[in-house]
Design a protein around this motif. Structure first.
Motif, PDB file in Angstrom:
ATOM      1  N   ASP A  44      18.505 -13.017  -7.646  1.00 56.26           N
ATOM      2  CA  ASP A  44      19.879 -13.260  -6.720  1.00 56.26           C
ATOM      3  C   ASP A  44      19.545 -14.194  -5.844  1.00 56.26           C
ATOM      4  OD1 ASP A  44      22.773 -13.401  -5.191  1.00 56.26           O
ATOM      5  OD2 ASP A  44      22.065 -11.719  -4.931  1.00 56.26           O
ATOM      6  N   VAL A  45      19.786 -15.960  -6.325  1.00 58.41           N
ATOM      7  CA  VAL A  45      18.813 -17.399  -5.372  1.00 58.41           C
ATOM      8  C   VAL A  45      19.697 -17.380  -4.068  1.00 58.41           C
ATOM      9  CG1 VAL A  45      18.808 -19.001  -5.339  1.00 58.41           C
ATOM     10  CG2 VAL A  45      18.126 -18.289  -7.293  1.00 58.41           C
ATOM     11  N   HIS A  46      21.163 -16.764  -4.297  1.00 62.23           N
ATOM     12  CA  HIS A  46      22.088 -17.536  -2.994  1.00 62.23           C
ATOM     13  C   HIS A  46      22.898 -16.120  -2.580  1.00 62.23           C
ATOM     14  CE1 HIS A  46      22.485 -21.605  -4.282  1.00 62.23           C
ATOM     15  NE2 HIS A  46      22.270 -20.752  -5.908  1.00 62.23           N
ATOM     16  N   LYS A  47      21.953 -14.755  -2.784  1.00 59.22           N
ATOM     17  CA  LYS A  47      21.907 -13.717  -1.732  1.00 59.22           C
ATOM     18  C   LYS A  47      23.859 -12.768  -1.924  1.00 59.22           C
ATOM     19  CE  LYS A  47      17.865 -13.528  -1.268  1.00 59.22           C
ATOM     20  NZ  LYS A  47      17.156 -13.274  -1.976  1.00 59.22           N
ATOM     21  N   LYS A  48      24.303 -13.552  -3.493  1.00 55.36           N
ATOM     22  CA  LYS A  48      25.434 -13.760  -2.983  1.00 55.36           C
ATOM     23  C   LYS A  48      25.753 -11.823  -3.971  1.00 55.36           C
ATOM     24  CE  LYS A  48      25.967 -16.112  -6.406  1.00 55.36           C
ATOM     25  NZ  LYS A  48      26.367 -16.829  -7.371  1.00 55.36           N
ATOM     26  N   GLY A  49      25.297 -11.118  -4.862  1.00 56.41           N
ATOM     27  CA  GLY A  49      24.873 -10.016  -5.094  1.00 56.41           C
ATOM     28  C   GLY A  49      24.781  -9.489  -6.089  1.00 56.41           C
ATOM     29  N   THR A  50      25.968 -10.941  -6.951  1.00 50.72           N
ATOM     30  CA  THR A  50      25.268 -10.936  -8.538  1.00 50.72           C
ATOM     31  C   THR A  50      24.604 -12.003  -8.811  1.00 50.72           C
ATOM     32  OG1 THR A  50      27.278 -13.093  -7.754  1.00 50.72           O
ATOM     33  CG2 THR A  50      28.227 -10.520  -8.471  1.00 50.72           C
ATOM     34  N   LEU A  51      24.221 -12.193 -10.355  1.00 47.04           N
ATOM     35  CA  LEU A  51      23.770 -13.145 -10.863  1.00 47.04           C
ATOM     36  C   LEU A  51      24.063 -13.973 -11.522  1.00 47.04           C
ATOM     37  CD1 LEU A  51      20.201 -10.720 -11.997  1.00 47.04           C
ATOM     38  CD2 LEU A  51      20.853 -12.354  -9.892  1.00 47.04           C
ATOM     39  N   THR A  52      23.546 -14.771 -12.462  1.00 46.69           N
ATOM     40  CA  THR A  52      24.300 -16.314 -13.193  1.00 46.69           C
ATOM     41  C   THR A  52      23.511 -17.018 -13.717  1.00 46.69           C
ATOM     42  OG1 THR A  52      24.289 -18.289 -12.125  1.00 46.69           O
ATOM     43  CG2 THR A  52      25.938 -16.871 -11.516  1.00 46.69           C
ATOM     44  N   PRO A  53      23.132 -16.985 -14.827  1.00 41.55           N
ATOM     45  CA  PRO A  53      22.891 -18.027 -15.572  1.00 41.55           C
ATOM     46  C   PRO A  53      21.729 -18.894 -14.958  1.00 41.55           C
ATOM     47  CG  PRO A  53      24.538 -17.498 -16.434  1.00 41.55           C
ATOM     48  CD  PRO A  53      25.478 -17.285 -15.644  1.00 41.55           C
ATOM     49  N   ALA A  54      22.664 -19.837 -14.299  1.00 45.32           N
ATOM     50  CA  ALA A  54      21.705 -20.805 -13.013  1.00 45.32           C
ATOM     51  C   ALA A  54      20.890 -20.248 -12.010  1.00 45.32           C
ATOM     52  CB  ALA A  54      22.617 -21.444 -12.750  1.00 45.32           C
ATOM     53  N   ASP A  55      21.147 -19.157 -11.348  1.00 47.83           N
ATOM     54  CA  ASP A  55      20.006 -18.098 -10.850  1.00 47.83           C
ATOM     55  C   ASP A  55      18.759 -17.574 -11.846  1.00 47.83           C
ATOM     56  OD1 ASP A  55      21.575 -18.057  -9.040  1.00 47.83           O
ATOM     57  OD2 ASP A  55      22.772 -15.874  -9.326  1.00 47.83           O
ATOM     58  N   LEU A  56      18.762 -17.480 -13.029  1.00 50.85           N
ATOM     59  CA  LEU A  56      18.428 -17.113 -13.846  1.00 50.85           C
ATOM     60  C   LEU A  56      16.591 -18.160 -14.124  1.00 50.85           C
ATOM     61  CD1 LEU A  56      18.754 -14.458 -16.424  1.00 50.85           C
ATOM     62  CD2 LEU A  56      18.014 -14.274 -14.685  1.00 50.85           C
ATOM     63  N   LYS A  57      17.967 -19.631 -14.703  1.00 54.24           N
ATOM     64  CA  LYS A  57      17.024 -20.652 -15.134  1.00 54.24           C
ATOM     65  C   LYS A  57      16.579 -20.355 -13.532  1.00 54.24           C
ATOM     66  CE  LYS A  57      17.492 -24.851 -17.336  1.00 54.24           C
ATOM     67  NZ  LYS A  57      18.455 -26.251 -17.771  1.00 54.24           N
ATOM     68  N   GLN A  58      16.976 -20.495 -12.798  1.00 52.16           N
ATOM     69  CA  GLN A  58      16.360 -21.177 -11.280  1.00 52.16           C
ATOM     70  C   GLN A  58      15.274 -20.749 -10.503  1.00 52.16           C
ATOM     71  OE1 GLN A  58      18.699 -22.022  -6.999  1.00 52.16           O
ATOM     72  NE2 GLN A  58      16.677 -21.596  -6.449  1.00 52.16           N
ATOM     73  N   ARG A  59      14.673 -19.091 -11.115  1.00 53.39           N
ATOM     74  CA  ARG A  59      13.791 -18.776 -11.173  1.00 53.39           C
ATOM     75  C   ARG A  59      12.763 -18.630 -12.928  1.00 53.39           C
ATOM     76  NH1 ARG A  59      12.785 -17.822  -5.684  1.00 53.39           N
ATOM     77  NH2 ARG A  59      14.725 -16.465  -4.826  1.00 53.39           N
ATOM     78  N   LEU A  60      12.968 -17.903 -13.754  1.00 61.69           N
ATOM     79  CA  LEU A  60      12.157 -18.414 -14.758  1.00 61.69           C
ATOM     80  C   LEU A  60      12.190 -19.437 -15.246  1.00 61.69           C
ATOM     81  CD1 LEU A  60      14.251 -15.493 -16.775  1.00 61.69           C
ATOM     82  CD2 LEU A  60      12.081 -15.576 -15.788  1.00 61.69           C
TER      83      LEU A  60
END
Length: 182
Positions: A44-60
């Motif tokens: 949860d990169v932006h600490k919004k409480g929801t995950l997006t494909p972009a969040d996953l891509k940033q971390r993975l």
């Protein structure tokens, strides 16, 4: 939710062998609530409480450089992918032939040598923002993780390191709680 179940598996030779993977009541992979929350918070990169494909891509993306965008979209297929969504997907799973530590190890051993590839390890540390990893740093990492003392990090070393880090974390939490009571 209850704790992990100890299972015994049979290796190729037919002798009983302890299953290194903690299992849930359904025989699937046991998922620890605290670890699941920590994983969700990490993604949860932006600490919004929801995950997006972009969040996953940033971390993975640090670990999987060539994972296609469609894979990230497949993993996060719901528009409101929350902790509750992740919990529902994973806690009562029936993944009997899955070893998450072994799968994580494959990132560090892409050539399937049975040992961590030091150049991959250095690249991951660098991509995670730890800067350049020197040979001295590598020596410390190997010394720390090399449980069997052969000068390399095998899957068994990696598994012990992951297990030990959970134990140490638990001991630190206990210590912290006892100090906080004073």
């Amino acid at each position: 939710m209850s704790g992990p179940v100890t299972n015994r598996s049979i290796d190729g030779a037919g002798s009983p062998e302890e299953d290194p993977v903690p299992r849930n009541e359904l025989g699937g992979v046991f998922v620890d609530e605290d670890e699941l929350k920590a994983a969700f918070d990490f993604f949860d990169v932006h600490k919004k409480g929801t995950l997006t494909p972009a969040d996953l891509k940033q971390r993975l993306g640090v670990f999987y450089k060539n994972l296609p965008a469609r894979e990230y979209k497949f993993l996060i297929s719901e528009p409101d992918f929350t902790y509750k969504t992740l919990h529902k997907l994973l806690v009562n799973n029936e993944l009997k032939d899955f070893d998450p530590v072994k799968e994580a190890f494959k990132v560090y051993d892409p050539h399937e040598t049975g040992f961590v590839d030091i150049e991959i390890l250095k690249g991951i540390f660098s991509n995670l923002g730890f800067g350049e990893v020197t040979q001295e740093d590598v020596a410390v990492l190997i010394e720390t993780a090399d449980v069997d003392g052969d000068g390399r990090i095998s899957l068994d070393d990696f598994r012990r390191m992951v297990t030990l880090s959970k134990k140490v974390e638990g001991e630190l939490e206990t210590l912290h709680a006892s100090v906080a009571k004073r």
